[in-house]
Enzyme design. Structure first.
Site, PDB file in Angstrom:
ATOM      1  N   SER A  64      52.238   5.886  41.271  1.00  0.00           N
ATOM      2  CA  SER A  64      50.782   6.030  41.335  1.00  0.00           C
ATOM      3  C   SER A  64      50.085   4.738  40.902  1.00  0.00           C
ATOM      4  O   SER A  64      50.619   3.944  40.132  1.00  0.00           O
ATOM      5  CB  SER A  64      50.312   7.177  40.432  1.00  0.00           C
ATOM      6  OG  SER A  64      50.877   8.392  40.835  1.00  0.00           O
TER       7      SER A  64
HETATM    8  N1  SAH Z   1      54.454  10.496  38.466  1.00  0.00           N
HETATM    9  C1  SAH Z   1      55.044   9.629  39.473  1.00  0.00           C
HETATM   10  C2  SAH Z   1      54.308   9.736  40.792  1.00  0.00           C
HETATM   11  C3  SAH Z   1      55.266  10.009  41.894  1.00  0.00           C
HETATM   12  S1  SAH Z   1      54.599  10.483  43.443  1.00  0.00           S
HETATM   13  C4  SAH Z   1      55.127   8.191  38.993  1.00  0.00           C
HETATM   14  O1  SAH Z   1      54.567   7.875  37.933  1.00  0.00           O
HETATM   15  O2  SAH Z   1      55.784   7.376  39.639  1.00  0.00           O
HETATM   16  C5  SAH Z   1      54.787  12.250  43.371  1.00  0.00           C
HETATM   17  C6  SAH Z   1      56.193  12.774  43.206  1.00  0.00           C
HETATM   18  O3  SAH Z   1      56.111  14.213  43.293  1.00  0.00           O
HETATM   19  C7  SAH Z   1      57.197  12.357  44.269  1.00  0.00           C
HETATM   20  O4  SAH Z   1      58.288  11.753  43.634  1.00  0.00           O
HETATM   21  C8  SAH Z   1      57.580  13.668  44.954  1.00  0.00           C
HETATM   22  O5  SAH Z   1      58.931  13.705  45.374  1.00  0.00           O
HETATM   23  C9  SAH Z   1      57.310  14.687  43.861  1.00  0.00           C
HETATM   24  N2  SAH Z   1      57.110  16.069  44.313  1.00  0.00           N
HETATM   25  C10 SAH Z   1      56.527  16.522  45.457  1.00  0.00           C
HETATM   26  N3  SAH Z   1      56.517  17.875  45.484  1.00  0.00           N
HETATM   27  C11 SAH Z   1      57.110  18.304  44.337  1.00  0.00           C
HETATM   28  C12 SAH Z   1      57.410  19.605  43.797  1.00  0.00           C
HETATM   29  N4  SAH Z   1      57.096  20.723  44.440  1.00  0.00           N
HETATM   30  N5  SAH Z   1      58.025  19.653  42.586  1.00  0.00           N
HETATM   31  C13 SAH Z   1      58.357  18.501  41.917  1.00  0.00           C
HETATM   32  N6  SAH Z   1      58.105  17.267  42.392  1.00  0.00           N
HETATM   33  C14 SAH Z   1      57.490  17.154  43.589  1.00  0.00           C
END
Ligand code: SAH
Length: 216
Positions: A64
């Site tokens: 993010s």
């Molecule tokens: N917090 C992360 C942001 C990652 S983007 C950071 O700091 O880098 C969002 C993430 O949510 C992705 O890795 C994606 O695979 C995950 N995601 C999507 N749907 C999800 C679900 N139902 N349960 C858990 N993770 C999920």
């Protein structure tokens, strides 16, 4: 790769920029200042680590934007030693920022390769979290209730199962919307049956995948 004076200088600049954009919680700004974001990025993007932008982290996912991380963290209004549930571990950057605020972090990732990578990586740079592979829609019944819940992917609606796993007096911050744009929601749990919901502007997240969509 090390954390050099150059990286620290760039990080100071990023923190100044976030503060100009309206992040005023000094604990949140200090946390951003302490986490070496360049270590979370693929080599090709390392030089961009301290720009206020989201970047690809593999598996079609992104780390993010720092402003988004700071904004969500500020909205959570975290106190030390709180138990926090994060949905969407991704690169682990947000989890590291939460860790810097002296919290107990439980984080769930839906994509197995990212789960494995980050579970190995975060402890190697000194951050201790509890990592789970699974569907964040369901939360973590076994470890509930949580003081704070943060969703870091775009959810089509506020998942009721997560409200159920929030303590009374707890706060959940979630980007809601299934298109390209999500509206940041703050859900405050007033009692077992009541919530107060406020909205906090537009953001853009990768979609939250549920059981029926195959994440991996
Ligand atoms: N917090 C992360 C942001 C990652 S983007 C950071 O700091 O880098 C969002 C993430 O949510 C992705 O890795 C994606 O695979 C995950 N995601 C999507 N749907 C999800 C679900 N139902 N349960 C858990 N993770 C999920």
């Amino acid at each position: 790769m090390k954390d050099t004076f150059l990286h620290k200088g760039l990080r100071n600049k990023l923190v100044e920029h976030l503060s100009e954009k309206g992040i005023n919680n000094t604990d949140v700004l200090d946390a951003i200042n302490n986490v070496p974001r360049h270590l979370f990025m693929d080599n090709a993007f390392v030089n961009f680590a301290y720009q206020d932008k989201a970047f690809p982290i593999g598996s079609g996912q992104t780390i993010s934007q720092p402003y988004t991380v700071a904004f969500q963290t500020q909205l959570l209004d975290i106190k030390p030693y709180q138990k926090i549930l994060e949905i969407g571990t991704g690169s682990g950057y947000q989890a590291a920022v939460l860790n810097e605020l002296n919290t107990h972090v439980y984080t769930i990732e839906r994509q197995k390769d990212l789960f494995k990578k980050t579970k190995g990586f975060l402890p190697s740079i000194g951050y201790q979290c509890n990592f789970f592979y699974g569907d964040g829609y369901k939360g973590l019944e076994k470890f509930a209730p949580f003081d704070r819940i943060i969703i870091t992917c775009g959810a089509p609606q506020i998942p009721q199962s997560l409200i159920d796993q929030l303590k009374i007096g707890g706060r959940m911050v979630a980007p809601i919307g299934d298109g390209d744009i999500q509206i940041m929601h703050l859900i405050e749990k007033i009692s077992e049956t009541e919530t107060k919901i406020t909205t906090h502007g537009e953001f853009s997240f990768v979609p939250m995948l549920n059981d029926k969509q195959n994440g991996n």
